[in-house]
Design a protein around this motif. Structure first.
Motif, mmCIF file in Angstrom:
data_model
loop_
_atom_site.group_PDB
_atom_site.id
_atom_site.type_symbol
_atom_site.label_atom_id
_atom_site.label_comp_id
_atom_site.label_asym_id
_atom_site.label_seq_id
_atom_site.Cartn_x
_atom_site.Cartn_y
_atom_site.Cartn_z
ATOM 1 N N ASP A 313 26.307 -18.117 -35.963
ATOM 2 C CA ASP A 313 25.258 -19.106 -36.218
ATOM 3 C C ASP A 313 24.226 -19.146 -35.104
ATOM 4 O OD1 ASP A 313 26.728 -20.218 -34.205
ATOM 5 O OD2 ASP A 313 27.209 -22.089 -35.254
ATOM 6 N N TYR A 314 24.144 -18.096 -34.304
ATOM 7 C CA TYR A 314 23.138 -18.008 -33.258
ATOM 8 C C TYR A 314 22.439 -16.659 -33.378
ATOM 9 C CZ TYR A 314 27.289 -15.779 -31.244
ATOM 10 O OH TYR A 314 28.411 -15.012 -31.063
ATOM 11 N N SER A 315 21.268 -16.551 -32.764
ATOM 12 C CA SER A 315 20.509 -15.304 -32.869
ATOM 13 C C SER A 315 21.134 -14.228 -31.983
ATOM 14 C CB SER A 315 19.052 -15.533 -32.463
ATOM 15 O OG SER A 315 18.947 -15.776 -31.080
ATOM 16 N N LEU A 316 20.934 -12.978 -32.389
ATOM 17 C CA LEU A 316 21.451 -11.834 -31.654
ATOM 18 C C LEU A 316 20.343 -11.077 -30.937
ATOM 19 C CD1 LEU A 316 24.079 -10.413 -34.188
ATOM 20 C CD2 LEU A 316 24.459 -11.906 -32.219
ATOM 21 N N GLY A 317 19.170 -11.649 -30.916
ATOM 22 C CA GLY A 317 18.051 -10.993 -30.252
ATOM 23 C C GLY A 317 16.746 -11.566 -30.755
ATOM 24 N N GLY A 318 15.672 -11.120 -30.183
ATOM 25 C CA GLY A 318 14.372 -11.616 -30.603
ATOM 26 C C GLY A 318 13.259 -10.994 -29.794
ATOM 27 N N GLY A 319 12.044 -11.424 -30.105
ATOM 28 C CA GLY A 319 10.904 -10.884 -29.390
ATOM 29 C C GLY A 319 9.612 -11.380 -29.978
ATOM 30 N N GLY A 320 8.541 -10.661 -29.666
ATOM 31 C CA GLY A 320 7.255 -11.076 -30.180
ATOM 32 C C GLY A 320 6.121 -10.292 -29.555
ATOM 33 N N ARG A 321 4.908 -10.650 -29.987
ATOM 34 C CA ARG A 321 3.693 -9.989 -29.502
ATOM 35 C C ARG A 321 3.141 -10.756 -28.315
ATOM 36 N NH1 ARG A 321 0.101 -6.146 -30.741
ATOM 37 N NH2 ARG A 321 1.266 -5.426 -32.569
ATOM 38 N N TYR A 322 2.787 -10.017 -27.267
ATOM 39 C CA TYR A 322 2.283 -10.637 -26.038
ATOM 40 C C TYR A 322 1.025 -9.894 -25.573
ATOM 41 C CZ TYR A 322 5.258 -6.868 -24.140
ATOM 42 O OH TYR A 322 5.864 -5.663 -23.892
ATOM 43 N N ASP A 323 -0.024 -9.973 -26.384
ATOM 44 C CA ASP A 323 -1.232 -9.200 -26.137
ATOM 45 C C ASP A 323 -1.954 -9.572 -24.848
ATOM 46 O OD1 ASP A 323 -0.798 -7.803 -28.453
ATOM 47 O OD2 ASP A 323 -2.287 -8.869 -29.648
ATOM 48 N N GLY A 324 -1.704 -10.757 -24.298
ATOM 49 C CA GLY A 324 -2.444 -11.175 -23.121
ATOM 50 C C GLY A 324 -1.791 -10.846 -21.790
ATOM 51 N N MET A 325 -0.517 -10.432 -21.796
ATOM 52 C CA MET A 325 0.197 -10.309 -20.524
ATOM 53 C C MET A 325 -0.295 -9.152 -19.670
ATOM 54 S SD MET A 325 4.216 -9.680 -19.635
ATOM 55 C CE MET A 325 4.808 -11.232 -20.248
ATOM 56 N N ILE A 326 -0.416 -7.964 -20.244
ATOM 57 C CA ILE A 326 -0.760 -6.789 -19.447
ATOM 58 C C ILE A 326 -2.145 -6.946 -18.839
ATOM 59 C CG2 ILE A 326 -1.167 -4.304 -19.554
ATOM 60 C CD1 ILE A 326 1.037 -4.148 -21.659
ATOM 61 N N GLY A 327 -3.031 -7.631 -19.570
ATOM 62 C CA GLY A 327 -4.365 -7.865 -19.037
ATOM 63 C C GLY A 327 -4.358 -8.637 -17.741
ATOM 64 N N ARG A 328 -3.308 -9.450 -17.513
ATOM 65 C CA ARG A 328 -3.203 -10.204 -16.257
ATOM 66 C C ARG A 328 -3.078 -9.256 -15.063
ATOM 67 N NH1 ARG A 328 -0.986 -15.522 -17.388
ATOM 68 N NH2 ARG A 328 -0.708 -15.798 -15.135
ATOM 69 N N PHE A 329 -2.506 -8.083 -15.292
ATOM 70 C CA PHE A 329 -2.302 -7.124 -14.216
ATOM 71 C C PHE A 329 -3.340 -6.001 -14.224
ATOM 72 C CE2 PHE A 329 2.118 -8.483 -15.476
ATOM 73 C CZ PHE A 329 2.253 -9.407 -14.458
ATOM 74 N N LEU A 330 -3.877 -5.686 -15.416
ATOM 75 C CA LEU A 330 -4.754 -4.532 -15.570
ATOM 76 C C LEU A 330 -6.230 -4.901 -15.545
ATOM 77 C CD1 LEU A 330 -4.435 -1.476 -16.024
ATOM 78 C CD2 LEU A 330 -4.568 -1.897 -18.479
#
Length: 428
Positions: A313-330
């Motif tokens: 009854d719990y999740s076994l994983g997950g994720g998502g789109r993070y289009d803004g993160m790399i721009g913080r470094f690049l």
């Protein structure tokens, strides 16, 4: 943080090998990053509550006076920290090595991370994450590749029947805006919405009122949650998505979600004529649109998903789109999306099986057998592809054999001085 006995370690490595092999089969390439990152990067506001759980590393060379002077400013005391996830290091890795990577980069990371969790069942301070990410692709293809690779991996581990709950942060933001929630109150509203499965619609509405959220917005949200619903079943697709959202949902967001489903359906064996209806094997597309799926990471900008399995009854994983993160470094935005399998949860569900094609042999020898003979027997078996352990005979032979079986050995043979032919017997 835990020790692992040989049998446990072997089991974990077998599961990791399956995950790695399936990820690579889907075109992902494995990378490795350092266990430590700069303090400022780990505490840049990207990791939500995980930042509070980070292990920080004291600056080298500080004397007692310097430590006392900076005691109230952690950033003055530390300059490095242990990574609390693999996504922040990946963003830094890509920004650093972009010129040597393909335009669309598909990465694998399988490594330990550290969080100062309160010790309890299922919560560890050191644990393994198994991540796949696609960087440089803003289309639904990226999400589809992640979902298909993840489901294939779970199937290969013997956990068929899993599905993926999916939502989009843009749809969630639009929905809250349509109800009338102010932008500044949305973080707290999302925390409460995330409890919907546990406290129900009335409980969510009551907690939002306790929080002091905009009253008219809470009323509109509660009315939507308690609206009359037909029992008509809609498989994953545009009808299911639009039915689950208020009227007027953004077309581009809906189209993105539908495109993911079509691609996953095609990959999972749907016929062209019934792509939106059922798998050719008889099952539905293993996606379920959940407009109230939140996921707490602040860096998600679009699609979010969680892996579910009927056995737990719990999740076994997950994720998502993070289009803004790399721009913080690049310094420029780069589309990115990732999916992480919860290794510590999955490894406990996978059946403990040995490779039937591999021989694992214990040679139980008398004390007087010459070392040269023992090593020669062992070398001959190893060269034939077996795994071999030498054990000197003890009075409690049964206990020795039971321990060997627990360590994954399947056969044994007794060895006396001068033996040339060994007779193998099954263990267990």
């Amino acid at each position: 943080m835990r020790d692992f006995l040989p049998a446990d370690k072997a089991r974990r490595e077998r599961v990791l090998a399956v995950i790695r092999e399936r990820y690579r089969a889907h075109g992902f390439d494995e990378i490795e990053t350092p266990v430590m990152e700069e303090y400022e990067r780990l505490h840049a506001g990207l990791g939500a509550d995980n930042e509070k759980l980070a292990y920080n590393v004291l600056k080298r060379g500080l004397d007692a006076d310097a430590i006392r002077a900076a005691a109230e400013q952690p950033s003055e005391l530390t300059d490095l920290g242990l990574r609390y996830d693999l996504t922040v290091p990946l963003a830094r890795f890509y920004a650093t090595n972009r010129g040597q990577l393909p335009t669309v980069f598909r990465s694998i990371q399988m490594a330990p991370v550290w969080r100062a969790e309160r010790p309890q069942k299922g919560r560890y301070r050191q644990f393994v994450q198994c991540d796949i990410d696609v960087i440089g692709d803003a289309s639904a293809r990226a999400e589809a590749e992640l979902v298909v690779a993840t489901l294939d991996t779970v199937d290969a581990l013997g956990l068929e029947g899993g599905d993926i709950r999916i939502n989009d942060r843009r749809a969630l933001d639009w929905m809250l805006d349509s109800f009338g929630f102010r932008a500044d109150e949305r973080p707290g509203v999302l925390i409460t919405i995330d409890k919907l499965d546990k406290i129900g619609a009335e409980g969510v509405a009551a907690e939002l009122r306790e929080r002091g959220a905009t009253a008219s917005a809470v009323d509109a949200f509660e009315e939507f949650l308690l609206r009359p619903m037909t029992m008509e079943y809609h498989p994953y697709g545009e009808r299911q998505v639009r039915k689950a959202l208020p009227e007027g949902a953004p077309d581009d967001v809906v189209a993105h979600l539908v495109g993911i489903g079509e691609a996953v359906g095609a990959a999972r064996g749907l016929s062209e004529d019934h792509r939106s209806l059922s798998l050719s094997k008889g099952g539905d597309i293993p996606l379920v649109f959940d407009p109230f799926l939140v996921r707490g990471m602040g860096y998600y900008t679009g699609t979010i998903f969680e892996l579910a399995h009927p056995s737990v009854d719990y999740s076994l994983g997950g994720g998502g789109r993070y289009d803004g993160m790399i721009g913080r470094f690049l310094g420029q935005d780069v589309p990115a999306v990732g999916f992480s399998i919860g290794f510590e949860r999955i490894v406990d569900l996978v059946a403990a099986t040995e490779d039937a094609s591999a021989r694992a042999i214990v040679l139980v020898h008398d004390r007087d057998v010459p070392i040269a003979e023992l090593v020669a027997h062992k070398a001959a078996l190893v060269s034939a592809g077996a795994r071999v352990r030498l054990e000197q005979r003890t009075k409690n032979l049964k206990g020795l054999l039971e321990r060997s079986a627990a360590d994954g050995y399947t056969q044994f043979a007794t060895v006396a001085a001068g033996d040339t032919d060994l007779a193998f017997k099954p263990l267990g």
